[in-house]
Design an enzyme around this catalytic site. Structure first.
Site, PDB file in Angstrom:
ATOM      1  N   THR A 117       0.904  -1.150   0.000  1.00 36.77           N
ATOM      2  CA  THR A 117       0.000   0.000   0.000  1.00 36.77           C
ATOM      3  C   THR A 117       0.941   1.197   0.000  1.00 36.77           C
ATOM      4  O   THR A 117       2.026   1.138   0.602  1.00 36.77           O
ATOM      5  CB  THR A 117      -0.917   0.053   1.246  1.00 36.77           C
ATOM      6  OG1 THR A 117      -0.093   0.167   2.404  1.00 36.77           O
ATOM      7  CG2 THR A 117      -1.792  -1.196   1.377  1.00 36.77           C
ATOM      8  N   HIS A 118       0.541   2.250  -0.665  1.00 34.84           N
ATOM      9  CA  HIS A 118       1.413   3.439  -0.805  1.00 34.84           C
ATOM     10  C   HIS A 118       2.784   3.067  -1.387  1.00 34.84           C
ATOM     11  O   HIS A 118       3.783   3.727  -1.088  1.00 34.84           O
ATOM     12  CB  HIS A 118       1.610   4.143   0.545  1.00 34.84           C
ATOM     13  CG  HIS A 118       0.353   4.343   1.320  1.00 34.84           C
ATOM     14  ND1 HIS A 118      -0.423   5.475   1.215  1.00 34.84           N
ATOM     15  CD2 HIS A 118      -0.297   3.526   2.191  1.00 34.84           C
ATOM     16  CE1 HIS A 118      -1.484   5.363   2.005  1.00 34.84           C
ATOM     17  NE2 HIS A 118      -1.437   4.185   2.607  1.00 34.84           N
ATOM     18  N   SER A 173      19.304   0.399 -25.031  1.00 36.78           N
ATOM     19  CA  SER A 173      19.616   1.821 -25.132  1.00 36.78           C
ATOM     20  C   SER A 173      20.717   1.994 -26.156  1.00 36.78           C
ATOM     21  O   SER A 173      21.601   1.139 -26.280  1.00 36.78           O
ATOM     22  CB  SER A 173      20.069   2.337 -23.768  1.00 36.78           C
ATOM     23  OG  SER A 173      20.916   3.460 -23.928  1.00 36.78           O
ATOM     24  N   LYS A 191      21.411  -1.731 -20.762  1.00 38.57           N
ATOM     25  CA  LYS A 191      19.982  -1.496 -20.561  1.00 38.57           C
ATOM     26  C   LYS A 191      19.075  -2.489 -21.259  1.00 38.57           C
ATOM     27  O   LYS A 191      19.297  -2.901 -22.380  1.00 38.57           O
ATOM     28  CB  LYS A 191      19.608  -0.090 -21.061  1.00 38.57           C
ATOM     29  CG  LYS A 191      20.237   1.014 -20.255  1.00 38.57           C
ATOM     30  CD  LYS A 191      19.569   1.207 -18.928  1.00 38.57           C
ATOM     31  CE  LYS A 191      18.319   2.053 -19.110  1.00 38.57           C
ATOM     32  NZ  LYS A 191      17.687   2.364 -17.838  1.00 38.57           N
ATOM     33  N   GLU A 201       5.607   0.512 -21.087  1.00 40.50           N
ATOM     34  CA  GLU A 201       5.542   1.976 -20.991  1.00 40.50           C
ATOM     35  C   GLU A 201       4.654   2.569 -22.086  1.00 40.50           C
ATOM     36  O   GLU A 201       3.903   3.517 -21.857  1.00 40.50           O
ATOM     37  CB  GLU A 201       6.945   2.576 -21.115  1.00 40.50           C
ATOM     38  CG  GLU A 201       7.851   2.245 -19.953  1.00 40.50           C
ATOM     39  CD  GLU A 201       9.290   2.642 -20.243  1.00 40.50           C
ATOM     40  OE1 GLU A 201       9.714   3.698 -19.774  1.00 40.50           O
ATOM     41  OE2 GLU A 201       9.984   1.897 -20.957  1.00 40.50           O
ATOM     42  N   TYR A 252     -29.702  15.484 -36.707  1.00 47.14           N
ATOM     43  CA  TYR A 252     -28.347  15.310 -37.240  1.00 47.14           C
ATOM     44  C   TYR A 252     -27.657  16.662 -37.423  1.00 47.14           C
ATOM     45  O   TYR A 252     -28.250  17.633 -37.884  1.00 47.14           O
ATOM     46  CB  TYR A 252     -28.380  14.564 -38.592  1.00 47.14           C
ATOM     47  CG  TYR A 252     -26.979  14.387 -39.152  1.00 47.14           C
ATOM     48  CD1 TYR A 252     -26.186  13.331 -38.736  1.00 47.14           C
ATOM     49  CD2 TYR A 252     -26.441  15.304 -40.056  1.00 47.14           C
ATOM     50  CE1 TYR A 252     -24.878  13.186 -39.208  1.00 47.14           C
ATOM     51  CE2 TYR A 252     -25.147  15.168 -40.536  1.00 47.14           C
ATOM     52  CZ  TYR A 252     -24.370  14.104 -40.095  1.00 47.14           C
ATOM     53  OH  TYR A 252     -23.089  13.965 -40.552  1.00 47.14           O
ATOM     54  N   GLN A 257     -20.017  13.765 -37.718  1.00 46.27           N
ATOM     55  CA  GLN A 257     -19.075  13.035 -38.569  1.00 46.27           C
ATOM     56  C   GLN A 257     -17.754  12.742 -37.846  1.00 46.27           C
ATOM     57  O   GLN A 257     -17.101  11.741 -38.109  1.00 46.27           O
ATOM     58  CB  GLN A 257     -18.813  13.876 -39.820  1.00 46.27           C
ATOM     59  CG  GLN A 257     -17.732  13.345 -40.724  1.00 46.27           C
ATOM     60  CD  GLN A 257     -17.783  14.026 -42.084  1.00 46.27           C
ATOM     61  OE1 GLN A 257     -18.742  13.850 -42.828  1.00 46.27           O
ATOM     62  NE2 GLN A 257     -16.781  14.815 -42.397  1.00 46.27           N
ATOM     63  N   LYS A 279     -16.237   9.379 -35.403  1.00 47.79           N
ATOM     64  CA  LYS A 279     -15.503   8.162 -35.794  1.00 47.79           C
ATOM     65  C   LYS A 279     -14.021   8.223 -35.468  1.00 47.79           C
ATOM     66  O   LYS A 279     -13.440   7.250 -35.003  1.00 47.79           O
ATOM     67  CB  LYS A 279     -15.718   7.884 -37.278  1.00 47.79           C
ATOM     68  CG  LYS A 279     -17.127   7.469 -37.591  1.00 47.79           C
ATOM     69  CD  LYS A 279     -17.461   7.650 -39.049  1.00 47.79           C
ATOM     70  CE  LYS A 279     -18.887   8.078 -39.233  1.00 47.79           C
ATOM     71  NZ  LYS A 279     -19.136   9.496 -38.841  1.00 47.79           N
TER      72      LYS A 279
HETATM   73  N1  ARG Z   1     -20.335  11.355 -43.375  1.00 46.93           N
HETATM   74  C1  ARG Z   1     -21.479  11.726 -42.629  1.00 46.93           C
HETATM   75  C2  ARG Z   1     -21.275  11.417 -41.155  1.00 46.93           C
HETATM   76  O1  ARG Z   1     -20.509  10.591 -40.856  1.00 46.93           O
HETATM   77  C3  ARG Z   1     -22.689  10.992 -43.110  1.00 46.93           C
HETATM   78  C4  ARG Z   1     -23.977  11.666 -42.835  1.00 46.93           C
HETATM   79  C5  ARG Z   1     -24.105  12.899 -43.656  1.00 46.93           C
HETATM   80  N2  ARG Z   1     -25.402  13.466 -43.555  1.00 46.93           N
HETATM   81  C6  ARG Z   1     -25.633  14.684 -43.973  1.00 46.93           C
HETATM   82  N3  ARG Z   1     -26.839  15.102 -43.825  1.00 46.93           N
HETATM   83  N4  ARG Z   1     -24.726  15.436 -44.486  1.00 46.93           N
HETATM   84  O2  ARG Z   1     -21.892  11.996 -40.310  1.00 46.93           O
END
Ligand code: ARG
Length: 468
Positions: A162-163, A285, A291, A298, A325, A330, A333
């Site tokens: 601990t610690h 190293s 090393k 890491e 929307y 967009q 992702k």
């Molecule tokens: N590439 C767009 C996205 O990933 C697709 C949807 C586009 N829709 C629009 N109304 N422009 O969000």
């Protein structure tokens, strides 16, 4: 289509007089990132075309052309023969415009009653559900390698901390099984759970208000393997809770991996010298010939901060968006793909690190004879002889102070010296001072006694086998 010199997007350019500014075009293209959705996009389009046929919006021959076309496109992409065009913005329009070329007029009907808004929400859920399945497998492999090491070391004694100070003796197997437990929560109560909640079909919501066409959403749901269909089209196209949730799960996994790696870094240091890592996950190293650095551990520790950054990025992206929307979406992702890539790589790599990690049992044991490691056991001993715990704590504190003043451990003090502190101390105290004996006493569920650790390992092995 060329209007006023600049090319207008053929899929939405009808109302436009001029093509898009070049900078705006490259700024808004997402193809480099979202092309990874191609399989989900094609799978979604095939299912969608099938329900369009059921709704008599396309005929069987059109369906067959669309399906053949999509199969061809899938192959082209898989074989790296597909030409991705940034002018077509994203994966959906790249595939749809290619479909028009390979399947002819029939392809122009595929977007009936569908919008990219419900399409991308569907694609992303399909893609992430697949990725979760991969991550669950990788977690299982890592847990298996941890349990294997734990089994080999259910009796290997080491100090628990601990610690970062020596606290009480434990077994190396018990410590490793703590990692197993952390990852089990990630598996069941986080990843699997998030996966369940993600299993909702948005397709059929169209742009935001639903569709007038007779699209059989129940059938679509079954074809695409979802458990439910969304109940509000406006929510369905703008909801990214499932992305936030997965990003949060992956950041928790990230910090688990990071904490594990931190321990590996500490243990493999020459000061600790508790484990030897395999050469294949270490580097040398360029100046210090001696090393052997734990770089992979890491890099996992460092890289896990990306999962936290991605989560906060996504939260910031979402927080001000009105329904429904917005193009901001967009960018979801980039963040979630980064967290997935890091998690996949680091789970796989950590499995290699753990497989090749060998404990230095002699050094671990040696450290169990330091740090007054059985002081608590001596207090427990007095409690068993009927001394109240607080008083026992005080008495042992004084014994520890004496031992430290002589630069000794409490088990090295003469028996007669110990008895000066309490007449309750008898010869049988020896078993309470020996770390190798005291670990045997932690027999309660969850304790470090080798018998107990072995029970948990047995259960863990059964659980892991059942996973497939
Ligand atoms: N590439 C767009 C996205 O990933 C697709 C949807 C586009 N829709 C629009 N109304 N422009 O969000």
């Amino acid at each position: 289509m060329t209007k006023k010199g600049k090319k207008v997007n053929p899929l939405w350019g009808g109302r436009f007089d001029s093509g898009i500014n070049e900078l705006a075009q490259s700024f808004s293209a997402s193809i480099d990132i979202d092309k990874r959705l191609f399989e989900a996009d094609i799978k979604g389009s095939i299912a969608y075309a099938e329900v369009l046929k059921d709704a008599k919006l396309i005929n069987p021959s059109e369906l067959s052309k669309i399906k053949k076309g999509l199969a061809k496109i899938l192959k082209e992409i898989q074989e790296d023969k597909f030409h991705w065009d940034p002018a077509l913005e994203d994966v959906h329009m790249n595939i749809e415009s290619r479909l028009v070329k390979v399947a002819g007029a029939a392809a122009k009907k595929i977007h009936t009653g569908r919008s990219r808004n419900d399409q991308v929400a569907t694609d992303l859920r399909l893609f992430l559900r697949d990725k979760i399945a991969d991550l669950l497998n990788l977690l299982t492999l890592l847990q298996k390698s941890i349990v294997r090491k734990a089994e080999e070391n259910s009796e290997t004694i080491m100090p628990g901390f601990t610690h970062l100070q020596i606290a009480q003796p434990v077994t190396f197997g018990h410590h490793l099984m703590a990692w197993y437990e952390m990852l089990s929560r990630d598996y069941y109560s986080r990843l699997q759970d998030a996966n369940e909640r993600m299993s909702v079909l948005p397709l059929g919501s169209a742009a935001l208000s639903g569709t007038r066409f007779d699209i059989n959403r129940e059938l679509l749901k079954r074809k695409l393997g979802f458990k439910e269909i969304s109940k509000n089209s406006m929510d369905a196209v703008s909801d990214r809770d499932f992305v936030l949730e997965l990003a949060s799960v992956l950041s928790i996994i990230g910090i688990h991996l990071s904490r594990i790696c931190e321990e590996i870094v500490i243990w493999s240091s020459s000061q600790f010298n508790y484990v030897e890592l395999s050469d294949e996950v270490c580097t040398g190293s360029s100046i210090m010939p001696q090393k052997k650095n734990p770089d992979m551990a890491e890099l996992i520790r460092g890289g896990s901060s990306k999962t936290i950054a991605n989560l906060t990025g996504l939260l910031a992206l979402m927080k001000n968006l009105p329904l429904t929307y917005n193009r901001d979406l967009q960018d979801d992702k980039e963040y979630i793909f980064s967290s997935i890539d890091f998690s996949e790589d680091s789970l796989a790599l950590l499995t290699v690190v753990v497989n090749g990690m060998e404990p230095n049992k002699a050094k671990m044991k040696q450290d169990c004879f330091q740090g007054q490691i059985t002081a608590t056991d001596l207090a427990d001993y007095l409690v068993e002889k009927n001394m109240p715990f607080r008083q026992a704590h005080e008495v042992v504190g004084k014994i520890v102070a004496l031992a430290e003043s002589k630069d000794l451990q409490i088990f090295e003090l003469d028996f007669s010296e110990l008895r000066k502190f309490s007449k309750l101390i008898q010869e049988d105290v020896k078993d309470y001072l020996d770390p190798q004996k005291t670990i045997l006493s932690r027999k309660q569920t969850g304790g470090t006694a080798p018998s107990q650790v072995k029970k948990e390992i047995k259960k863990a092995k059964l659980t892991l086998e059942r996973r497939k």
